[in-house]
Design an enzyme around this catalytic site. Structure first.
Site, PDB file in Angstrom:
ATOM      1  N   ARG A 198       1.935  17.177  -3.012  1.00 39.60           N
ATOM      2  CA  ARG A 198       2.538  15.906  -3.674  1.00 39.60           C
ATOM      3  C   ARG A 198       3.171  16.312  -4.543  1.00 39.60           C
ATOM      4  NH1 ARG A 198      -2.496  12.792  -4.041  1.00 39.60           N
ATOM      5  NH2 ARG A 198      -1.017  11.256  -4.400  1.00 39.60           N
TER       6      ARG A 198
ATOM      7  N   LYS B  65      -2.194   5.489  -8.758  1.00 41.43           N
ATOM      8  CA  LYS B  65      -2.160   4.126  -8.671  1.00 41.43           C
ATOM      9  C   LYS B  65      -3.381   3.608  -9.502  1.00 41.43           C
ATOM     10  CE  LYS B  65      -0.667   3.587  -4.004  1.00 41.43           C
ATOM     11  NZ  LYS B  65      -0.927   2.936  -2.618  1.00 41.43           N
TER      12      LYS B  65
ATOM     13  N   GLU C 270      -1.318   2.777   1.654  1.00 42.45           N
ATOM     14  CA  GLU C 270      -2.218   1.951   1.609  1.00 42.45           C
ATOM     15  C   GLU C 270      -1.783   0.474   0.722  1.00 42.45           C
ATOM     16  OE1 GLU C 270      -5.871   2.519  -0.379  1.00 42.45           O
ATOM     17  OE2 GLU C 270      -7.086   0.683   0.289  1.00 42.45           O
TER      18      GLU C 270
END
Length: 573
Positions: free
Chosen positions: A273, A283, A47
């Site tokens: 992850r 983020k 994104e």
RNA sequence: UGGGAUGUAGUGUAAUGGUAACACUGCAGAUUCUGGUUCUGCCUUUGGGGGUUCAAAUCCCUCCAUCCCAGCCA
């Protein structure tokens, strides 16, 4: 293209490595003939709401790497379904970061927003089939109706709204007749599902934010659970790989890809992850650090972003090696920061140009060296690479060495310069300390030495050895540069764990600026992107933003391994 | 305490019923014109308990621990 070449080599090199679980799945699918045309298609779907970080490197390497290994392709898809958070700046940085790593998506650049029309048509069809409805519940009410982890939800009063009415309201949502939050389009699945994601998930919401690509064309935007699987299907993705937290969304993914008319439904697979200790990989938190000036920007060399580590001097090869050593699995773990540093050092050791820089200068005067004489010695650019050539270094009567390389009263185990001791000045001569000059406070201002003219070039005919070799620069020839000594951004392995606030664990010494370091003349030619080693100090790179020929700035990429400081620490010094 | 996942040296990853291994870290030593590099050696491992089997990290049962999920974020 260099990156592509590296990628292929990497594939060849890893032939012997055991397969990870994704590779096994793919090979099984290939063998069983489950892959259309036998072409593996993956996608990297960030994104564009921030800069890519080290965690993304793993995903990039998995998706592009798998496509490369099995002769398929990997799409870049920007998952831009929330215009409130997304920005063109992020889109551009994402693309350049992937290229820096050496991967290329060719013509396969897509945006979720490319599919807004198709997505809308599918939504209309769902409404017509009675599989979706327009809900007027407020966010608070919807939360209430959803139930909890342990209790089932209950149906919205609007769940049985007539199809015609749903259609009418949805069109009017699209036409901008309602304010944000007034209505949502929801899938009619099962409010009692033990999986909360299946309790009539929202498909569309009203948002008047301007979209970085579609501008003001739309005021309703599709949700992830609806958009992502359909985008995958449209692009012919065969293996949709994401991180573990989406495991619970897989039923929603499968729900969407089984909508009538969707061909060859892709499958979603999840991996753990990448977490690294001493690092933050969120983020949201990184954005906070940027916006509140805890760092100088997304590309601050201390940031775990791709643009940050690039500016700091990490190489893409080192990071790809790191990710490949970490492996791919489903176990949630935390990788040691030291493994990443090892990979960076290992790669830089092979390629960094060796230069001499004195960061904390102490003047030494060679008493028996002729006043005004200058000699030039040849310094190898890289002992690991005989092809790398040599460069010249000026030597004269007055030099600088590191303060740390002289001790008036040496401790046990110290074999650098001290009164009466002979050491080598790298590439130049053997010198012996004879006396020190001090100021009125007793601080050493200079060390007087004598040199052995027979030791020219760093060796003697009699073959006698010295235990220490120091780097140095000629006082008259050295250039002055700013050196930024970077260290970990956080001082705690798990930032925020102790106090609940990661800001408490910010390392106050993550940047120590040396305003005036002395560097040899050759270093004046260094450009951002050149990998350097300041001998015995560490790996460095000229700063891509602030370094100019008039005012050079070097970033410390990573220190050298330092067994002496370890020994000192053990001795309590 | 609903659902979904995961447990192998300090860390990460292999071994898919047949001798538990590789890398990083740590420790010790050798080499070295970088106390770097290189080389050698050492340390330490199957979450617990049952069961099946000649044989279990692997299969079964059970317990425990950890992670994720209640956005109109992705």
């Amino acid at each position: 293209m260099e990156g592509l070449k590296d990628g292929i080599m990497e594939t060849e090199n890893t032939e012997a490595r055991p397969l990870n679980f994704l590779e096994k799945i793919i090979e099984d699918d290939l063998k069983a003939g489950r892959v259309p045309d036998n072409v593996i298609v993956t996608r990297f779907p960030p994104e564009p709401n921030g800069y890519l970080h080290i965690g993304h490197i793993k995903s990039i390497c998995i998706n592009f790497g798998l496509a490369q290994k099995y002769g398929g392709r990997c799409h870049l898809r920007l998952d831009d379904t929330n215009p409130a958070k997304e920005d063109m700046e992020y889109i551009n940085s994402i693309k350049s970061d992937i290229h820096w790593l050496g991967f290329d998506w060719g013509n396969y650049e897509y945006y979720a927003s490319d599919y807004y029309d198709q997505l809308f048509d599918i939504a209309v069809r769902l409404i017509k089939e009675g599989k979706a409805y327009v809900d007027s519940l407020t966010p608070e009410e919807m939360k209430e109706y959803r139930g909890t982890l342990t209790e089932p939800g209950k149906n919205s009063p609007d769940r049985d709204r007539p199809i015609e009415e749903n259609l009418d309201l949805f069109m009017r949502m699209k036409n901008g007749e309602f304010p944000e939050g007034k209505y949502t389009l929801r899938a009619k699945i099962d409010m009692a599902s033990p999986n909360i994601n299946m309790r009539d998930p929202a498909l569309y919401r009203i948002k008047y934010a301007e979209h970085p690509r579609t501008g003001k064309k739309w005021c309703i935007y599709p949700m992830y659970d609806f958009t992502h699987p359909i985008s995958d299907a449209i692009e012919g993705i065969t293996h949709s790989i994401c991180t573990l937290e989406f495991e619970d969304h897989r039923p929603a993914y499968d729900w969407a890809t089984s909508i009538d008319g969707i061909e060859h439904a892709p499958h979603q697979y999840e991996f753990a992850r990448l977490n690294i200790n001493y690092c933050l990989m969120s983020k949201r938190k990184l954005l906070y650090l940027v916006q509140n000036n805890f760092v100088t920007g997304w590309d601050d060399p201390r940031m775990p972003t791709i643009s940050g580590i690039r500016r700091r001097g990490y190489s893409p090869e080192a990071m790809k090696d790191f990710v490949s050593r970490v492996g791919v699995a489903k176990v949630e773990g935390v990788v040691d920061y030291s493994l990443m540093e090892f990979c960076v050092r290992e790669d830089l050791n092979k390629r960094a140009k060796r230069l001499m820089a004195v960061l904390d200068p102490l003047k030494i005067i060679i008493d028996n060296y002729p006043e005004g004489q200058v000699e030039y010695f040849e310094a190898e650019n890289n002992p690991e690479d005989p092809e790398s050539g040599k460069h010249k270094v000026a030597f004269s009567k007055e030099l600088y060495i590191e303060k740390e390389d002289f001790m008036e009263n040496p401790v046990k185990g110290y074999h650098r310069l001290y009164p009466g001791n002979e050491i080598r000045l790298k590439h130049a001569y053997y010198v012996t300390a004879v006396s020190v000059d001090k100021d009125e406070d007793g601080r050493i201002t200079a060390v007087h030495c004598t040199y052995d003219p027979e030791s020219k070039g760093g060796t003697t005919a009699d073959g006698r050895k010295v235990k220490g070799t120091s780097h140095w620069v000629s006082a008259d020839h050295a250039l002055v540069a700013e050196v930024r000594q970077y260290d970990k951004l956080f001082k705690a392995e798990c930032p925020g764990q102790a106090t609940g606030n990661y800001l408490d664990d910010l390392n106050p010494d993550s940047l120590v600026v040396i305003e005036k370091a002395y560097i040899e003349e050759e270093a004046g030619n260094a450009k951002p992107g050149d990998y350097l080693q300041f001998i015995r100090n560490g790996y460095y790179m000229a700063d891509s933003k602030d370094s100019t020929p008039e005012h050079m700035v070097f970033n410390r990429t990573v220190t050298l391994k330092d067994s002496w400081s370890k020994m000192k620490a053990k001795m309590g010094l």
